[in-house]
Design a protein around this motif. Structure first.
Motif, short mmCIF file in Angstrom:
data_model
loop_
_atom_site.label_atom_id
_atom_site.label_comp_id
_atom_site.label_asym_id
_atom_site.label_seq_id
_atom_site.Cartn_x
_atom_site.Cartn_y
_atom_site.Cartn_z
N SER A 134 -33.07 4.65 -8.89
CA SER A 134 -32.87 3.52 -7.55
C SER A 134 -33.31 2.48 -8.07
O SER A 134 -34.42 2.18 -8.88
CB SER A 134 -33.79 4.48 -6.48
OG SER A 134 -35.16 4.49 -6.65
N VAL A 135 -32.95 1.56 -7.31
CA VAL A 135 -33.33 0.03 -7.40
C VAL A 135 -33.40 -0.46 -6.10
O VAL A 135 -32.95 -0.18 -5.14
CB VAL A 135 -32.01 -0.68 -8.17
CG1 VAL A 135 -32.40 -2.19 -8.12
CG2 VAL A 135 -31.88 -0.05 -9.21
N GLU A 136 -34.71 -1.10 -5.91
CA GLU A 136 -34.79 -1.74 -4.69
C GLU A 136 -34.30 -3.22 -4.57
O GLU A 136 -34.49 -4.00 -5.15
CB GLU A 136 -36.36 -2.07 -4.35
CG GLU A 136 -36.85 -2.61 -3.00
CD GLU A 136 -38.22 -2.70 -2.71
OE1 GLU A 136 -38.60 -3.73 -1.96
OE2 GLU A 136 -39.05 -1.88 -3.41
N LEU A 153 -17.28 6.10 -7.45
CA LEU A 153 -18.54 5.50 -7.46
C LEU A 153 -19.13 5.63 -6.27
O LEU A 153 -18.77 4.66 -5.34
CB LEU A 153 -18.73 4.36 -8.45
CG LEU A 153 -20.24 3.89 -8.43
CD1 LEU A 153 -21.31 4.77 -9.23
CD2 LEU A 153 -20.36 2.51 -8.94
N ILE A 154 -20.05 6.42 -5.89
CA ILE A 154 -20.67 6.52 -4.42
C ILE A 154 -21.93 5.58 -4.54
O ILE A 154 -23.04 6.05 -5.23
CB ILE A 154 -20.76 7.65 -3.99
CG1 ILE A 154 -19.39 8.56 -3.91
CG2 ILE A 154 -21.47 7.59 -2.66
CD1 ILE A 154 -19.48 10.05 -3.20
N VAL A 155 -22.10 4.58 -3.97
CA VAL A 155 -23.15 3.41 -3.77
C VAL A 155 -23.94 3.72 -2.37
O VAL A 155 -23.16 3.26 -1.34
CB VAL A 155 -22.78 2.18 -4.04
CG1 VAL A 155 -24.21 1.25 -4.17
CG2 VAL A 155 -22.18 2.26 -5.53
N GLU A 156 -25.17 3.98 -2.34
CA GLU A 156 -25.72 3.89 -1.10
C GLU A 156 -26.86 3.16 -0.91
O GLU A 156 -27.67 3.00 -1.90
CB GLU A 156 -26.22 5.67 -0.95
CG GLU A 156 -24.89 6.78 -0.82
CD GLU A 156 -25.79 7.96 -0.71
OE1 GLU A 156 -26.03 8.46 0.39
OE2 GLU A 156 -25.95 8.66 -1.83
N SER A 185 -28.02 -6.01 -6.51
CA SER A 185 -26.94 -4.98 -6.14
C SER A 185 -25.54 -4.99 -6.83
O SER A 185 -25.12 -4.11 -7.29
CB SER A 185 -26.60 -5.09 -4.42
OG SER A 185 -27.71 -4.82 -3.84
N ARG A 186 -25.22 -6.56 -6.82
CA ARG A 186 -23.88 -6.48 -7.87
C ARG A 186 -24.26 -6.13 -9.19
O ARG A 186 -23.36 -5.50 -9.91
CB ARG A 186 -23.76 -8.11 -7.64
CG ARG A 186 -23.11 -8.66 -6.14
CD ARG A 186 -22.33 -9.90 -6.46
NE ARG A 186 -23.12 -10.85 -6.84
CZ ARG A 186 -23.96 -11.67 -6.03
NH1 ARG A 186 -24.18 -11.57 -4.81
NH2 ARG A 186 -24.65 -12.47 -6.93
N GLN A 187 -25.22 -6.52 -9.73
CA GLN A 187 -25.51 -6.36 -11.05
C GLN A 187 -25.79 -4.78 -11.31
O GLN A 187 -24.98 -4.25 -12.22
CB GLN A 187 -26.84 -6.97 -11.68
CG GLN A 187 -27.25 -6.67 -13.24
CD GLN A 187 -28.57 -7.29 -13.21
OE1 GLN A 187 -28.98 -8.25 -12.52
NE2 GLN A 187 -29.21 -6.44 -14.29
N THR A 188 -26.30 -4.03 -10.42
CA THR A 188 -26.25 -2.72 -10.73
C THR A 188 -25.02 -1.90 -10.49
O THR A 188 -24.84 -0.99 -11.45
CB THR A 188 -27.47 -2.21 -9.77
OG1 THR A 188 -28.58 -2.73 -9.81
CG2 THR A 188 -27.70 -0.71 -9.83
N ILE A 189 -24.27 -2.37 -9.61
CA ILE A 189 -23.04 -1.73 -9.42
C ILE A 189 -22.08 -1.97 -10.55
O ILE A 189 -21.44 -1.07 -11.00
CB ILE A 189 -22.18 -2.08 -8.17
CG1 ILE A 189 -23.16 -1.52 -6.92
CG2 ILE A 189 -20.97 -1.59 -7.92
CD1 ILE A 189 -22.84 -2.29 -5.44
N ARG A 198 -35.13 -4.32 3.45
CA ARG A 198 -35.52 -3.82 1.96
C ARG A 198 -34.72 -2.21 1.94
O ARG A 198 -34.89 -1.61 2.87
CB ARG A 198 -37.10 -3.64 1.61
CG ARG A 198 -37.70 -4.64 1.62
CD ARG A 198 -39.15 -4.13 1.73
NE ARG A 198 -39.66 -3.36 0.60
CZ ARG A 198 -40.67 -2.48 0.54
NH1 ARG A 198 -41.43 -2.54 1.93
NH2 ARG A 198 -40.78 -1.64 -0.14
N PHE A 199 -33.80 -2.07 0.82
CA PHE A 199 -33.05 -0.99 0.69
C PHE A 199 -33.26 -0.32 -0.90
O PHE A 199 -33.71 -1.26 -1.81
CB PHE A 199 -31.75 -1.24 0.69
CG PHE A 199 -31.24 -1.50 2.20
CD1 PHE A 199 -30.79 -0.44 3.10
CD2 PHE A 199 -31.30 -2.82 2.77
CE1 PHE A 199 -30.37 -0.70 4.26
CE2 PHE A 199 -30.95 -3.12 3.94
CZ PHE A 199 -30.53 -1.97 4.86
N ASP A 200 -33.35 1.03 -0.72
CA ASP A 200 -33.19 1.79 -2.26
C ASP A 200 -31.73 1.97 -2.34
O ASP A 200 -31.03 2.35 -1.74
CB ASP A 200 -34.01 3.08 -1.89
CG ASP A 200 -35.24 3.07 -2.28
OD1 ASP A 200 -35.76 2.21 -3.08
OD2 ASP A 200 -36.12 3.92 -1.58
#
Length: 750
Positions: A98-100, A120-123, A81-85, A108-110
């Protein structure tokens, strides 16, 4: 069925107030509600990577998250999550679909992110434990798309039915409806795949107010929308507004965005527990929807939604192909009819004659019950309403002229035309009309007419607005019943399709082209007349000048000079008479006939004598079956016509053979036939010879000194007598026949 419109007195508001409430509903900022659905969490970061807002449940789902104003540190979220954001913050273009990733308790989250302005909106959307792998849905979607593309569909409902079945099989929803929007904004279910125990919604209509304007805008921006549980309480975003702008966060592209309370109430009234909508977008406009309903809470994974979106995009392309194919077939049909109409107009003697001869093709251009052709004060109707009052159509043409409109279309003439005119047309059974008009030398109006279509619309519940009092005053509420509510619509015809309206415009284009061609022809005719007159007047003027010169020098007697001047003067009078006749005919003034009763035998004998004097050596055989019969004609003009025809027979025929003139009388009228032997058959049809400005009219070796106008004038003279002049050629003969109507001949009094 009880009357569903019964309302408490406090619900009764006037139409203006309801309109105001509807407008207010349309302005509801449903993309700025400041809440999300509870099956996930949301984080908002500014350009510097500082957290500026988060959903109230973020810590519950994700564990440690940054405090407001802080950036992400290693103890926050999961490593992926940190890497993607961080990658998205470093490069706006670096956004995976999307990243799992994992949450606080291994959930588990998408992880789905997007930029909304500078935010930047992160869901984080929870993945169901039972959800199959994303590759499985991708493979299913690929196969479904291949089946759709491999099948040839006759129409759009067939395509949407196949697509609805594929989406239901892929998503697992209880019901999937293919929904198409109508011109008035309402929608109709044209395809449905459902569980067997559910009541069908197929062919039911939904009012435009079911989907407010701002919701339609969001359907275009964000093509898929899911509500996983209509009874789940929404989760607030904290703080609810952007710290710098003070405006709620724009969640237009959010997958977790909460829903308007009115829409939640609407779904509950339908008995729906969860829903998903997939937009069908054509040319950046909302064409329709796939509406998916489940009777219990239900959630389709992000992978399923992506697969459904791709499939729907293919459906949109296939819809475009079907409509393009239908348009191409219609365009081909219209093009063929256009060519035939243009040819008929170009060959006709008058605009009315051309339009009447092309009436069958004009009617076939547009699907209608009848077509009316109005040229100035003349009216011709073809089709079902051929006996309708001409005054109504004349008034309609006059109304269009007064309104300065060259195009009119209405499926409900009561709403568009003056009351008296609309009432008159409605009394004839007409409810809709499509009309074009073109002004010029003559006013031409074409009107296609359609009968009233009494239609029963099956609404999904009563389509009226329901108003209730809320804490902030009156508000709209969704209807509580979705039982079929039948509405009978009267006073309307079938709607005029785009194809119908394009066909009408094509006809107007044809009329414009023909009018332009005729204007050019008229200009050419005027120039030719002037040139011809100057050319042919030169010779007699020179002859007069020479005769006077010779007489002045004593080289010619007064007698000889007088004869030459007289002959040249007659020639000039004849030329000027021809030019004046043609000018009067082409201007529509007519030849000013003075009709009297004359004996047929005496008239023809006089003409024959004139022809023999004008053409010495011509043998003329005459056969008159009833010399005592009288005809009501202009004797001078008819003599001019027949003399012209006899002259043509002499000039263009075999002079060694006689010319035959036969006159017969009957109850049908008088028929005068002129036959002559040909040296060679003409290379053009007889109708072409009626053109006064046909090529070869001047300087014709067989007609030296002639203008080539005689046949044209003869035709106009006969037509002025309400008669017909027609001709034909065999291999060795020319036959011209004049027919005068049944009212013309009668026996002379004893």
């Amino acid at each position: 069925m009880p009357h569903l419109f019964a309302r408490h007195a406090k619900d009764k508001l006037n139409a203006q107030k309801i309109t105001e409430i509807v407008a207010s509903c349309d302005r509801e900022p449903i993309h700025l509600l400041g809440r999300i659905q509870p099956h996930g969490a949301l984080l908002c970061f500014d350009r510097q990577g500082r957290l500026i807002a988060r959903s109230a449940n973020a810590a519950h789902w994700l564990g440690a998250v940054p405090a407001i104003g802080e950036t992400i540190r290693d103890e926050h979220l999961s490593p992926l999550s940190r890497q993607t954001i961080r990658a998205a913050l470093a490069d706006r273009a670096s956004q995976d679909e999307s990243v799992e990733c994992k949450g606080a308790d291994g959930e588990r989250f998408d992880l789905i992110l997007h930029w909304s302005g500078e935010t930047l909106i992160v869901e984080f959307e929870q993945i169901s434990l039972k959800a199959p792998a994303a590759t499985q849905f991708a493979l299913f979607a690929q196969r479904a798309i291949q089946r759709l593309q491999a099948t040839s569909y006759d129409d759009v409902p067939q395509l949407l039915q196949a697509a609805a079945e594929a989406i239901r099989a892929m998503t697992g929803f209880d019901r999937v409806m293919g929904y198409r929007f109508m011109a008035d904004g309402s929608g109709e279910v044209i395809a449905e795949a459902k569980h067997d125990d559910l009541a069908p919604y197929l062919q039911q209509r939904y009012p435009a107010s079911d989907i407010p304007q701002q919701a339609r805008r969001l359907y275009v921006l964000n093509p898929i929308r899911q509500i996983s549980d209509v009874n789940a309480p929404p989760i607030s975003i904290e703080p609810p507004t952007h710290p710098q702008t003070g405006v709620p966060f724009d969640l237009s592209h959010s997958v977790l965005r909460s829903v308007s309370p009115i829409h939640i109430e609407y779904l509950r009234n339908m008995g729906v527990g969860a829903s998903m909508s997939i937009s069908i977008v054509r040319d950046d406009k909302l064409w329709g929807l796939f509406a998916c309903h489940h009777m219990k809470p239900y959630r389709a994974s992000h992978a399923v939604r992506l697969s459904s979106t791709v499939l729907t995009q293919v459906v949109s392309i296939l819809i475009a192909q079907i409509e393009a194919k239908q348009r191409a077939l219609a365009d081909h049909r219209i093009s063929e009819q256009r060519s035939r109409i243009a040819a008929a107009l170009a060959q006709a003697e008058s605009p009315l004659a051309g339009l009447v001869s092309a009436a069958q093709d004009i009617a076939a251009l547009v699907n209608c019950e009848a077509v009316a052709i109005v040229v100035d004060g003349e009216v011709v109707v073809r089709g079902k309403h051929s006996a309708m009052k001409r005054e109504l159509l004349l008034e309609l043409a006059q109304h269009l002229a007064r309104e300065r409109t060259d195009y009119f279309v209405s499926a409900a003439i009561d709403e568009m035309l003056p009351a008296e005119l609309a009432s008159g047309l409605r009394s004839e059974g007409v409810a809709g009309c499509l009309a074009i008009q073109m002004l010029g030398d003559s006013r031409k109006t074409i009107v296609w007419l359609r009968d009233e279509l009494v239609e029963t619309i099956h609404w999904a519940g009563p389509p009226d607005k329901v108003v209730a009092m809320g804490p902030n005053g009156p508000r709209l509420t969704p209807r509580g019943s979705f039982e079929v509510w039948k509405q009978t619509v009267t006073g309307r015809s079938r709607d005029w399709s785009d194809v119908d309206q394009n066909a009408a415009r094509e006809l107007r284009s044809v009329l414009q082209e023909v009018a332009l061609m005729q204007m050019r022809e008229s200009e050419r005719a005027r120039t030719t007349l002037l040139a011809t007159l100057g050319h042919d007047l030169r010779d007699p003027l020179q002859a007069i000048n020479m005769a006077m010169l010779l007489m002045g020098r004593g080289l010619a007697s007064n007698n000889d000079t007088a004869k030459r001047v007289e002959g040249s003067t007659r020639r000039m009078q004849s030329l000027i008479g021809y030019i004046l006749d043609v000018s009067r005919i082409r201007s529509g003034m007519g030849l000013g006939l003075r009709r009297v009763d004359v004996a047929l035998g005496d008239l023809l004998e006089s003409m024959a004598e004139q022809a023999r004097l004008a053409h010495p050596g011509m043998t003329l055989d005459m056969h008159i079956d009833n010399r005592a019969a009288t005809v009501h004609v202009d004797p001078d003009r008819l003599a001019q016509a027949i003399t012209n025809l006899l002259g043509n027979a002499r000039k263009h025929g075999d002079t060694s053979q006689p010319v035959t003139l036969t006159a017969t009388t009957s109850a049908a009228g008088v028929a005068i036939e002129i036959r002559n032997r040909l040296l060679a058959p003409p290379t053009v049809p007889f109708d072409r010879l009626l053109d006064p400005f046909k090529s070869g009219s001047l300087d014709n070796p067989a007609n030296r000194g002639g203008l080539g106008l005689g046949l044209y004038i003869a035709h106009a003279i006969v037509k002025g007598h309400e008669g017909t002049l027609a001709g034909r050629f065999t291999e060795d003969e020319a036959i011209v026949e004049i027919k005068l109507g049944s009212g013309d001949p009668h026996e002379a009094a004893p």
